[in-house]
Scaffold this motif. Structure first.
Motif, PDB file in Angstrom:
ATOM      1  N   UNK A   1       0.843  -1.193   0.000  1.00  0.00           N
ATOM      2  CA  UNK A   1       0.000   0.000   0.000  1.00  0.00           C
ATOM      3  C   UNK A   1       0.878   1.242   0.000  1.00  0.00           C
ATOM      4  N   UNK A   2       1.948   1.216   0.796  1.00  0.00           N
ATOM      5  CA  UNK A   2       2.846   2.373   0.884  1.00  0.00           C
ATOM      6  C   UNK A   2       3.493   2.670  -0.466  1.00  0.00           C
ATOM      7  N   UNK A   3       3.935   1.617  -1.161  1.00  0.00           N
ATOM      8  CA  UNK A   3       4.549   1.815  -2.477  1.00  0.00           C
ATOM      9  C   UNK A   3       3.524   2.345  -3.475  1.00  0.00           C
ATOM     10  N   UNK A   4       2.292   1.847  -3.407  1.00  0.00           N
ATOM     11  CA  UNK A   4       1.254   2.342  -4.310  1.00  0.00           C
ATOM     12  C   UNK A   4       1.014   3.829  -4.105  1.00  0.00           C
TER      13      UNK A   4
ATOM     14  N   UNK B   1     -15.134  -4.980  -7.340  1.00  0.00           N
ATOM     15  CA  UNK B   1     -16.425  -4.437  -6.905  1.00  0.00           C
ATOM     16  C   UNK B   1     -16.747  -4.881  -5.485  1.00  0.00           C
ATOM     17  N   UNK B   2     -16.461  -6.139  -5.174  1.00  0.00           N
ATOM     18  CA  UNK B   2     -16.691  -6.640  -3.811  1.00  0.00           C
ATOM     19  C   UNK B   2     -15.821  -5.914  -2.800  1.00  0.00           C
ATOM     20  N   UNK B   3     -14.556  -5.730  -3.144  1.00  0.00           N
ATOM     21  CA  UNK B   3     -13.625  -5.065  -2.232  1.00  0.00           C
ATOM     22  C   UNK B   3     -14.026  -3.615  -1.994  1.00  0.00           C
ATOM     23  N   UNK B   4     -14.448  -2.924  -3.062  1.00  0.00           N
ATOM     24  CA  UNK B   4     -14.753  -1.494  -2.992  1.00  0.00           C
ATOM     25  C   UNK B   4     -16.197  -1.207  -2.584  1.00  0.00           C
ATOM     26  N   UNK B   5     -17.023  -2.239  -2.485  1.00  0.00           N
ATOM     27  CA  UNK B   5     -18.432  -2.014  -2.170  1.00  0.00           C
ATOM     28  C   UNK B   5     -19.140  -1.253  -3.272  1.00  0.00           C
ATOM     29  N   UNK B   6     -18.772  -1.570  -4.517  1.00  0.00           N
ATOM     30  CA  UNK B   6     -19.342  -0.892  -5.687  1.00  0.00           C
ATOM     31  C   UNK B   6     -20.033  -1.931  -6.560  1.00  0.00           C
ATOM     32  N   UNK B   7     -20.734  -1.465  -7.578  1.00  0.00           N
ATOM     33  CA  UNK B   7     -21.362  -2.387  -8.518  1.00  0.00           C
ATOM     34  C   UNK B   7     -20.359  -2.736  -9.617  1.00  0.00           C
TER      35      UNK B   7
ATOM     36  N   UNK C   1      -2.425  -7.319  -2.489  1.00  0.00           N
ATOM     37  CA  UNK C   1      -3.061  -6.580  -3.581  1.00  0.00           C
ATOM     38  C   UNK C   1      -4.513  -6.248  -3.240  1.00  0.00           C
ATOM     39  N   UNK C   2      -5.183  -7.094  -2.480  1.00  0.00           N
ATOM     40  CA  UNK C   2      -6.543  -6.765  -2.051  1.00  0.00           C
ATOM     41  C   UNK C   2      -6.528  -5.515  -1.177  1.00  0.00           C
ATOM     42  N   UNK C   3      -5.510  -5.400  -0.314  1.00  0.00           N
ATOM     43  CA  UNK C   3      -5.403  -4.224   0.548  1.00  0.00           C
ATOM     44  C   UNK C   3      -5.074  -2.981  -0.281  1.00  0.00           C
ATOM     45  N   UNK C   4      -4.222  -3.149  -1.292  1.00  0.00           N
ATOM     46  CA  UNK C   4      -3.913  -2.031  -2.192  1.00  0.00           C
ATOM     47  C   UNK C   4      -5.191  -1.547  -2.883  1.00  0.00           C
ATOM     48  N   UNK C   5      -5.970  -2.473  -3.403  1.00  0.00           N
ATOM     49  CA  UNK C   5      -7.220  -2.119  -4.092  1.00  0.00           C
ATOM     50  C   UNK C   5      -8.183  -1.424  -3.129  1.00  0.00           C
ATOM     51  N   UNK C   6      -8.244  -1.910  -1.912  1.00  0.00           N
ATOM     52  CA  UNK C   6      -9.130  -1.310  -0.912  1.00  0.00           C
ATOM     53  C   UNK C   6      -8.797   0.160  -0.685  1.00  0.00           C
TER      54      UNK C   6
END
Length: 254
Positions: free
Chosen positions: A158-161, A229-235, A185-190
């Motif tokens: 996440x820090x590098x992102x 979408x699941x990770x971000x709570x979006x459609x 990567x899931x945490x990065x996307x979050x």
């Protein structure tokens, strides 16, 4: 709808059925593909694919694993291609410290810098390959503040992102995000702002669950979009629309 921001349909794994697969993905609502060069042969074929298929665009560059190919004539070929309207980026370029048999780190860094300079010269975005080389990659990106692009197949923290985002870069997310053990990567996307997100296959590699281990293709991005979408709570529709918009924005596509 799907826009695959990073693919390799020039790869030999598609030699037997390339035209069939490209027709299939277009029929399955893939509206665009960025096909990325990795070698001299690969970038030439990427250009040919972009000429033959209206939904394919090409990136011209030499992958760090092939850095020994980067001679003066190759450099000039990339510079000449940079003026072609079907070339939308310089890539894929960068650093790969994973394989010991790769060209030396110093050779990779030299070739990386020279291709970043081409991107600056022609005001083109870059497609960055970074494997086990986060520190050196970031250092070189900082040397070219006028250049932006995407860090493809993102594998950092996440820090590098966040450091990449500060420099104006987008983050490319592959099928790895669908793997059960892909916590980082899931945490990065979050944490990632939606306006800096791209989706990609890196096909024929990195096929997402439920096709993990199979040859990848662009329409499989639907599984990546569903996971994001699941990770971000979006459609799913929201992720489709924003990633298409982001891809077109970065690569200056109308």
């Amino acid at each position: 709808m799907i826009f695959d921001s990073h693919a390799h349909y020039d790869d030999e794994q598609f030699d037997d059925d390339r035209d069939v697969i490209l027709k299939e993905i277009k029929d399955k609502e893939v509206i665009g593909v960025i096909n990325c060069g990795s070698s001299l042969k690969g970038l030439e074929m990427s250009v040919k694919l972009a000429e033959d298929y209206d939904f394919i665009h090409a990136a011209a560059g030499i992958h760090p694993e092939n850095a020994d190919e980067f001679r003066d004539e190759v450099k000039e070929r990339i510079r000449s291609l940079a003026m072609d309207k079907k070339i939308v980026a310089i890539g894929e370029i960068g650093l790969d410290y994973y394989w010991e048999e790769n060209p030396s780190r110093e050779v990779q860094k030299k070739v990386f810098r020279e291709q970043m300079a081409i991107a600056k010269e022609f005001n083109l975005p870059v497609i960055i390959h970074d494997r086990d080389a986060h520190g050196d990659t970031l250092e070189i990106l900082k040397e070219f503040p006028d250049v932006i692009g995407v860090v493809h197949c993102f594998s950092g923290s996440v820090e590098f992102s966040k450091e990449c985002l500060k420099l104006g870069y987008y983050i490319g997310v592959t099928g790895v995000v669908t793997f059960k053990n892909s916590k980082v990567i899931k945490e990065v996307v979050k944490e990632l702002p939606l306006d800096r997100l791209l989706v990609e296959t890196d096909c024929p590699y990195m096929a997402p669950t439920p096709n993990r281990g199979k040859r990848n293709q662009s329409n499989y991005i639907k599984f990546i979009i569903e996971e994001i979408a699941n990770i971000k709570g979006a459609s799913r529709k929201q992720i489709e629309e924003i990633t298409i918009f982001n891809t077109k924005s970065l690569f200056n596509l109308n």
